[in-house]
Design an enzyme around this catalytic site. Structure first.
Site, PDB file in Angstrom:
ATOM      1  N   LYS A 115      32.368  29.270  37.916  1.00 41.22           N
ATOM      2  CA  LYS A 115      33.564  28.451  38.176  1.00 41.22           C
ATOM      3  C   LYS A 115      33.164  27.028  38.539  1.00 41.22           C
ATOM      4  O   LYS A 115      33.815  26.063  38.118  1.00 41.22           O
ATOM      5  CB  LYS A 115      34.400  29.066  39.306  1.00 41.22           C
ATOM      6  CG  LYS A 115      35.102  30.355  38.909  1.00 41.22           C
ATOM      7  CD  LYS A 115      36.493  30.072  38.357  1.00 41.22           C
ATOM      8  CE  LYS A 115      37.063  31.182  37.503  1.00 41.22           C
ATOM      9  NZ  LYS A 115      37.181  32.473  38.121  1.00 41.22           N
ATOM     10  N   LYS A 198      33.476  38.895  27.693  1.00 42.24           N
ATOM     11  CA  LYS A 198      34.552  39.831  28.024  1.00 42.24           C
ATOM     12  C   LYS A 198      35.937  39.280  27.679  1.00 42.24           C
ATOM     13  O   LYS A 198      36.114  38.055  27.573  1.00 42.24           O
ATOM     14  CB  LYS A 198      34.486  40.174  29.508  1.00 42.24           C
ATOM     15  CG  LYS A 198      34.773  39.015  30.414  1.00 42.24           C
ATOM     16  CD  LYS A 198      35.053  39.460  31.839  1.00 42.24           C
ATOM     17  CE  LYS A 198      35.432  38.259  32.672  1.00 42.24           C
ATOM     18  NZ  LYS A 198      35.971  38.500  33.952  1.00 42.24           N
ATOM     19  N   LYS A 201      41.523  35.836  30.126  1.00 43.13           N
ATOM     20  CA  LYS A 201      42.540  34.801  29.884  1.00 43.13           C
ATOM     21  C   LYS A 201      41.951  33.408  29.887  1.00 43.13           C
ATOM     22  O   LYS A 201      42.465  32.505  29.240  1.00 43.13           O
ATOM     23  CB  LYS A 201      43.570  34.858  31.005  1.00 43.13           C
ATOM     24  CG  LYS A 201      44.594  35.894  30.805  1.00 43.13           C
ATOM     25  CD  LYS A 201      45.963  35.373  31.212  1.00 43.13           C
ATOM     26  CE  LYS A 201      47.026  36.191  30.543  1.00 43.13           C
ATOM     27  NZ  LYS A 201      46.808  37.624  30.661  1.00 43.13           N
TER      28      LYS A 201
HETATM   29  P1  TYM Z   1      40.757  40.277  37.846  1.00 40.39           P
HETATM   30  O1  TYM Z   1      42.147  39.952  38.232  1.00 40.39           O
HETATM   31  O2  TYM Z   1      39.963  39.252  37.130  1.00 40.39           O
HETATM   32  O3  TYM Z   1      40.713  41.595  36.985  1.00 40.39           O
HETATM   33  C1  TYM Z   1      41.357  42.761  37.442  1.00 40.39           C
HETATM   34  C2  TYM Z   1      40.581  43.995  37.047  1.00 40.39           C
HETATM   35  O4  TYM Z   1      40.426  44.058  35.638  1.00 40.39           O
HETATM   36  C3  TYM Z   1      39.054  44.196  35.311  1.00 40.39           C
HETATM   37  N1  TYM Z   1      38.781  43.462  34.077  1.00 40.39           N
HETATM   38  C4  TYM Z   1      38.078  43.971  33.061  1.00 40.39           C
HETATM   39  N2  TYM Z   1      37.502  45.171  32.880  1.00 40.39           N
HETATM   40  C5  TYM Z   1      36.885  45.383  31.703  1.00 40.39           C
HETATM   41  N3  TYM Z   1      36.827  44.474  30.710  1.00 40.39           N
HETATM   42  C6  TYM Z   1      37.385  43.253  30.842  1.00 40.39           C
HETATM   43  N4  TYM Z   1      37.343  42.381  29.854  1.00 40.39           N
HETATM   44  C7  TYM Z   1      38.053  42.958  32.070  1.00 40.39           C
HETATM   45  N5  TYM Z   1      38.714  41.865  32.537  1.00 40.39           N
HETATM   46  C8  TYM Z   1      39.143  42.196  33.776  1.00 40.39           C
HETATM   47  C9  TYM Z   1      38.300  43.569  36.492  1.00 40.39           C
HETATM   48  O5  TYM Z   1      36.977  44.066  36.558  1.00 40.39           O
HETATM   49  C10 TYM Z   1      39.156  44.015  37.647  1.00 40.39           C
HETATM   50  O6  TYM Z   1      38.843  45.334  38.020  1.00 40.39           O
HETATM   51  N6  TYM Z   1      38.381  39.773  42.163  1.00 40.39           N
HETATM   52  C11 TYM Z   1      39.235  40.655  41.405  1.00 40.39           C
HETATM   53  C12 TYM Z   1      40.541  41.006  42.108  1.00 40.39           C
HETATM   54  C13 TYM Z   1      40.343  41.572  43.466  1.00 40.39           C
HETATM   55  C14 TYM Z   1      39.869  42.873  43.787  1.00 40.39           C
HETATM   56  C15 TYM Z   1      39.878  42.948  45.205  1.00 40.39           C
HETATM   57  C16 TYM Z   1      39.443  43.951  43.020  1.00 40.39           C
HETATM   58  C17 TYM Z   1      40.621  40.925  44.628  1.00 40.39           C
HETATM   59  N7  TYM Z   1      40.341  41.756  45.680  1.00 40.39           N
HETATM   60  C18 TYM Z   1      39.462  44.091  45.859  1.00 40.39           C
HETATM   61  C19 TYM Z   1      39.023  45.102  43.687  1.00 40.39           C
HETATM   62  C20 TYM Z   1      39.035  45.164  45.095  1.00 40.39           C
HETATM   63  C21 TYM Z   1      39.571  39.959  40.105  1.00 40.39           C
HETATM   64  O7  TYM Z   1      39.580  38.756  40.021  1.00 40.39           O
HETATM   65  O8  TYM Z   1      39.945  40.793  39.131  1.00 40.39           O
END
Ligand code: TYM
Length: 335
Positions: A115, A198, A201
């Protein structure tokens, strides 16, 4: 909910519609886990503030994710389904954990470095301490399993560090170690359509298949997916962009369709156009029931607000209990 079940926590940032990566990496596991574990699933709206969304968009996006969680099959009676910002104990724990989180370790986190490189004009403190807030989300419920995609692995390692460190510094045993979880053998990474890493968005809407995309949009996006000029030698290894298409097929198509195109690739007779058509139709069939439910649920404001309220109450029970122990451990006892 019975306290004897193992505790599970996971969340998704409200950055727009959920996409296939979110579904395969996270939500698919949530749906299965909600009946076997004591589950806390939430919308990580605090986390999304690092990119400064405008308030109106943020509110709409929170609503969208809540509706899409329900459309995917999350059952608000079986799990606690809540909005992160409804729980003030989470930022309280985040602040306490921040006192023992160090600049060096935070600067080394891959997502921060990424980032910092891609948005050099907005390297804010929230971005730096993002893994601390995530640790607070998880350990405040004393979770041991965290269903996430592969991209969150390092954040889970940090959560374990912060949990163990707190226990050690305050000579307590409040937090168990949380671990990333997937029902399969490995954490999942669903690829994007543009040939890169991956599905995400941040690489533009054409890189992702949203759960709410219409059949026409899905056909268009997949037809434009990046491929190559085709294999020239039998049994060669697919380039990463073609491997991505195979991975997507693996996620949504029947195994005989996948095998058909694998054989065609191996003997160099593959036609990517045909493979994409098959993939698009399988994707449409896979997502159709979810898309139809999203449309209905999104209109039901009364349902959404009821779900959020009940979810916040369930989560509050657990967060306030933990914070009572935490405050005492730190030395905030009442006189
Ligand atoms: P975020 O919002 O980017 O994504 C949410 C979840 O989707 C999974 N994910 C994917 N899995 C496989 N392939 C992909 N291309 C892909 N894109 C997204 C992410 O691994 C995630 O599980 N930091 C986290 C949100 C968060 C969180 C937490 C998660 C905040 N607090 C506590 C677990 C526990 C995030 O930005 O996910």
């Amino acid at each position: 909910m019975k306290a004897s079940k193992e505790i599970v926590v996971s969340g998704i940032r409200p950055t727009g519609n959920l996409h296939l990566g979110n579904y395969m990496g996270a939500v698919k596991n949530f749906i299965k886990m909600q009946y076997d574990y004591q589950c806390y699933f939430f919308i990580a709206d605090y986390h999304s503030l690092t990119t400064h969304p405008n308030p109106k968009d943020l509110h709409e996006n929170i609503k969208t994710v809540l509706a899409e969680y329900l459309a995917c099959g999350l059952d608000p009676d079986a799990c606690a389904l809540y909005i992160q910002s409804d729980l003030t104990q989470i930022p309280e724990l985040y602040m306490l954990l921040n006192m023992h989180a160090y600049l060096g370790e935070l600067e080394r986190v891959a997502s921060f470095k990424d980032k910092a490189r891609t948005q050099p004009n907005n390297i804010n403190a929230g971005l730096l301490t993002y893994p601390v807030l995530m640790a607070a989300d998880i350990i405040i419920h004393k979770a041991v399993k965290v269903p996430v995609g592969k991209d969150q692995e390092q954040h889970l390692e940090m959560a374990r560090n912060f949990a163990n460190r707190f226990n050690r510094i305050y000579s307590c045993d409040i937090f168990p170690e949380p671990h990333a979880f997937n029902y399969g053998t490995e954490l999942i990474k669903i690829p994007g359509l543009q040939g890169g890493g991956k599905m995400s968005k941040s690489d533009g809407d054409n890189n992702v298949i949203n759960l709410s995309d219409s059949p026409d949009v899905i056909r268009k996006k997949i037809s434009r997916a990046v491929t190559d000029t085709g294999p020239t030698e039998a049994n060669s290894t697919p380039t990463s962009s073609v491997q991505n298409l195979f991975d997507l097929m693996q996620a949504v198509s029947a195994s005989d369709a996948l095998n058909h195109y694998k054989i065609a690739y191996a003997n160099c007779s593959i036609r990517y156009g045909d493979m994409k058509k098959q993939l698009a139709e399988d994707m449409i069939t896979f997502l159709q029931p979810i898309r139809e439910k999203i449309e209905a649920i999104k209109k039901d404001d009364a349902l959404l607000s009821k779900v959020a309220k009940i979810g916040a109450e369930k989560a509050l029970e657990s967060t306030s209990k933990t914070m009572k122990e935490v405050r005492e451990a730190v030395g905030f006892k009442s006189f």
